[in-house]
Design a protein around this motif. Structure first.
Motif, PDB file in Angstrom:
ATOM      1  N   MET A   1      38.737  21.432  29.144  1.00 26.99           N
ATOM      2  CA  MET A   1      39.021  22.823  29.464  1.00 26.99           C
ATOM      3  C   MET A   1      40.270  22.905  30.321  1.00 26.99           C
ATOM      4  SD  MET A   1      35.543  24.918  30.304  1.00 26.99           S
ATOM      5  CE  MET A   1      34.915  23.749  31.477  1.00 26.99           C
ATOM      6  N   GLU A   2      41.049  23.901  30.079  1.00 21.91           N
ATOM      7  CA  GLU A   2      42.267  24.140  30.840  1.00 21.91           C
ATOM      8  C   GLU A   2      41.936  24.799  32.174  1.00 21.91           C
ATOM      9  OE1 GLU A   2      45.743  27.064  29.793  1.00 21.91           O
ATOM     10  OE2 GLU A   2      45.624  25.454  28.320  1.00 21.91           O
ATOM     11  N   GLU A   3      42.645  24.428  33.258  1.00 16.63           N
ATOM     12  CA  GLU A   3      42.417  25.032  34.574  1.00 16.63           C
ATOM     13  C   GLU A   3      42.853  26.487  34.558  1.00 16.63           C
ATOM     14  OE1 GLU A   3      40.948  23.911  37.479  1.00 16.63           O
ATOM     15  OE2 GLU A   3      40.278  22.326  36.131  1.00 16.63           O
ATOM     16  N   SER A   4      42.096  27.345  35.215  1.00 13.56           N
ATOM     17  CA  SER A   4      42.422  28.766  35.259  1.00 13.56           C
ATOM     18  C   SER A   4      43.118  29.110  36.564  1.00 13.56           C
ATOM     19  CB  SER A   4      41.147  29.605  35.104  1.00 13.56           C
ATOM     20  OG  SER A   4      40.284  29.333  36.179  1.00 13.56           O
ATOM     21  N   VAL A   5      43.533  30.358  36.694  1.00 15.76           N
ATOM     22  CA  VAL A   5      44.185  30.863  37.889  1.00 15.76           C
ATOM     23  C   VAL A   5      43.227  30.741  39.074  1.00 15.76           C
ATOM     24  CG1 VAL A   5      45.161  32.936  38.956  1.00 15.76           C
ATOM     25  CG2 VAL A   5      45.558  32.476  36.540  1.00 15.76           C
ATOM     26  N   GLU A   6      43.744  30.380  40.254  1.00 16.47           N
ATOM     27  CA  GLU A   6      42.929  30.272  41.466  1.00 16.47           C
ATOM     28  C   GLU A   6      42.227  31.604  41.715  1.00 16.47           C
ATOM     29  OE1 GLU A   6      40.973  29.062  44.611  1.00 16.47           O
ATOM     30  OE2 GLU A   6      42.240  27.675  43.506  1.00 16.47           O
ATOM     31  N   THR A   7      40.906  31.570  41.922  1.00 20.11           N
ATOM     32  CA  THR A   7      40.140  32.806  42.102  1.00 20.11           C
ATOM     33  C   THR A   7      39.452  32.882  43.454  1.00 20.11           C
ATOM     34  OG1 THR A   7      38.222  31.822  41.016  1.00 20.11           O
ATOM     35  CG2 THR A   7      39.726  33.099  39.622  1.00 20.11           C
ATOM     36  N   THR A   8      39.882  32.050  44.414  1.00 19.06           N
ATOM     37  CA  THR A   8      39.304  32.120  45.748  1.00 19.06           C
ATOM     38  C   THR A   8      39.574  33.501  46.326  1.00 19.06           C
ATOM     39  OG1 THR A   8      39.684  29.768  46.079  1.00 19.06           O
ATOM     40  CG2 THR A   8      39.331  31.105  48.054  1.00 19.06           C
ATOM     41  N   ARG A   9      38.553  34.114  46.877  1.00 16.39           N
ATOM     42  CA  ARG A   9      38.671  35.471  47.400  1.00 16.39           C
ATOM     43  C   ARG A   9      39.048  35.462  48.868  1.00 16.39           C
ATOM     44  NH1 ARG A   9      37.825  39.447  43.392  1.00 16.39           N
ATOM     45  NH2 ARG A   9      36.721  38.396  41.743  1.00 16.39           N
ATOM     46  N   LYS A  10      39.915  36.382  49.259  1.00 16.61           N
ATOM     47  CA  LYS A  10      40.310  36.579  50.647  1.00 16.61           C
ATOM     48  C   LYS A  10      40.156  38.060  50.962  1.00 16.61           C
ATOM     49  CE  LYS A  10      41.838  32.402  51.435  1.00 16.61           C
ATOM     50  NZ  LYS A  10      41.372  31.532  52.449  1.00 16.61           N
ATOM     51  N   SER A  11      39.787  38.357  52.194  1.00 17.66           N
ATOM     52  CA  SER A  11      39.599  39.738  52.630  1.00 17.66           C
ATOM     53  C   SER A  11      40.941  40.358  53.005  1.00 17.66           C
ATOM     54  CB  SER A  11      38.668  39.765  53.841  1.00 17.66           C
ATOM     55  OG  SER A  11      38.547  41.076  54.317  1.00 17.66           O
ATOM     56  N   VAL A  12      41.134  41.621  52.622  1.00 19.40           N
ATOM     57  CA  VAL A  12      42.296  42.401  53.016  1.00 19.40           C
ATOM     58  C   VAL A  12      41.762  43.693  53.618  1.00 19.40           C
ATOM     59  CG1 VAL A  12      44.336  43.649  52.207  1.00 19.40           C
ATOM     60  CG2 VAL A  12      43.712  41.466  51.161  1.00 19.40           C
ATOM     61  N   LYS A  13      42.215  44.020  54.808  1.00 20.09           N
ATOM     62  CA  LYS A  13      41.729  45.238  55.459  1.00 20.09           C
ATOM     63  C   LYS A  13      42.880  46.198  55.682  1.00 20.09           C
ATOM     64  CE  LYS A  13      37.820  43.090  57.551  1.00 20.09           C
ATOM     65  NZ  LYS A  13      36.743  43.297  58.427  1.00 20.09           N
ATOM     66  N   THR A  14      42.590  47.477  55.558  1.00 19.28           N
ATOM     67  CA  THR A  14      43.575  48.512  55.817  1.00 19.28           C
ATOM     68  C   THR A  14      42.848  49.707  56.414  1.00 19.28           C
ATOM     69  OG1 THR A  14      45.392  49.794  54.867  1.00 19.28           O
ATOM     70  CG2 THR A  14      43.408  49.564  53.514  1.00 19.28           C
ATOM     71  N   TYR A  15      43.593  50.587  57.015  1.00 21.98           N
ATOM     72  CA  TYR A  15      43.013  51.782  57.614  1.00 21.98           C
ATOM     73  C   TYR A  15      43.644  53.001  56.969  1.00 21.98           C
ATOM     74  CZ  TYR A  15      41.139  48.539  60.984  1.00 21.98           C
ATOM     75  OH  TYR A  15      40.456  47.505  61.558  1.00 21.98           O
ATOM     76  N   VAL A  16      42.796  53.912  56.537  1.00 20.85           N
ATOM     77  CA  VAL A  16      43.257  55.164  55.929  1.00 20.85           C
ATOM     78  C   VAL A  16      42.471  56.310  56.558  1.00 20.85           C
ATOM     79  CG1 VAL A  16      43.879  54.056  53.727  1.00 20.85           C
ATOM     80  CG2 VAL A  16      41.587  54.978  54.018  1.00 20.85           C
ATOM     81  N   PRO A  17      43.000  57.532  56.445  1.00 20.31           N
ATOM     82  CA  PRO A  17      42.247  58.680  56.967  1.00 20.31           C
ATOM     83  C   PRO A  17      40.888  58.791  56.271  1.00 20.31           C
ATOM     84  CG  PRO A  17      44.496  59.316  56.393  1.00 20.31           C
ATOM     85  CD  PRO A  17      44.293  57.918  55.882  1.00 20.31           C
ATOM     86  N   GLU A  18      39.908  59.301  56.978  1.00 22.97           N
ATOM     87  CA  GLU A  18      38.547  59.397  56.448  1.00 22.97           C
ATOM     88  C   GLU A  18      38.490  60.161  55.123  1.00 22.97           C
ATOM     89  OE1 GLU A  18      34.055  60.723  57.822  1.00 22.97           O
ATOM     90  OE2 GLU A  18      35.709  60.905  59.246  1.00 22.97           O
ATOM     91  N   TYR A  19      39.262  61.264  55.032  1.00 25.07           N
ATOM     92  CA  TYR A  19      39.235  62.055  53.796  1.00 25.07           C
ATOM     93  C   TYR A  19      39.714  61.223  52.600  1.00 25.07           C
ATOM     94  CZ  TYR A  19      44.313  62.636  53.693  1.00 25.07           C
ATOM     95  OH  TYR A  19      45.653  62.408  53.614  1.00 25.07           O
ATOM     96  N   GLN A  20      40.713  60.347  52.841  1.00 26.76           N
ATOM     97  CA  GLN A  20      41.237  59.527  51.753  1.00 26.76           C
ATOM     98  C   GLN A  20      40.202  58.482  51.311  1.00 26.76           C
ATOM     99  OE1 GLN A  20      44.798  57.151  52.532  1.00 26.76           O
ATOM    100  NE2 GLN A  20      45.580  57.869  50.549  1.00 26.76           N
ATOM    101  N   LYS A  21      39.538  57.864  52.270  1.00 25.88           N
ATOM    102  CA  LYS A  21      38.488  56.897  51.961  1.00 25.88           C
ATOM    103  C   LYS A  21      37.383  57.578  51.153  1.00 25.88           C
ATOM    104  CE  LYS A  21      35.339  53.522  54.083  1.00 25.88           C
ATOM    105  NZ  LYS A  21      34.310  53.629  53.093  1.00 25.88           N
TER     106      LYS A  21
END
Length: 130
Positions: free
Chosen positions: A1-21
């Motif tokens: 089988m061929e190796e696939s793209v790295e799929t390790t997950r990392k957290s990304v956090k951002t802050y948006v106004p409550e109405y947008q969330k």
């Protein structure tokens, strides 16, 4: 089988106004997606608009209006031949990673918690009893 793209997950956090969330959450629900999946999809779609030459690795997540499992199987089979057991193992790993990420996101949002007393994950009730 061929190796696939790295799929390790990392957290990304951002802050948006409550109405947008709230708007994003509502739109995600309409599309049958988690909020994390919705934001990821929208960011990737936006990136394509900035530079169409960017290679966009696929995460195996469901896509709006499409069948994510079907897409993932076709991607795998376009690069190699897999037995039933190999496909099941590969797809199962994707599902496990998505479940882990979803549980982590829900815990970060204080919507669920792990409770040894209750034998697993439980929903955190709102202060108004919902």
């Amino acid at each position: 089988m061929e190796e696939s793209v790295e799929t390790t997950r990392k957290s990304v956090k951002t802050y948006v106004p409550e109405y947008q969330k709230d708007e994003w959450q509502s739109h995600a629900e309409e599309l049958g997606m988690s909020q994390s999946e919705f934001v990821r999809t929208m960011v990737q779609a936006g990136r394509k608009g900035f530079d169409s030459s960017l290679e966009q690795p696929r995460s195996g997540d469901a896509n709006p209006g499409g069948n994510g499992l079907e897409t993932r199987v076709l991607e795998l089979l376009s690069s190699d031949t897999y037995s039933w057991d190999e496909l099941l193992e590969t797809i199962g790993d994707d599902i496990e990673a998505r479940l882990e990420e979803t549980l982590s996101d829900l815990q970060d949002e204080n919507r669920i918690r792990y409770s040894g007393r209750h034998g697993g994950y439980t929903v955190i009730e709102d202060t108004d009893g919902n």
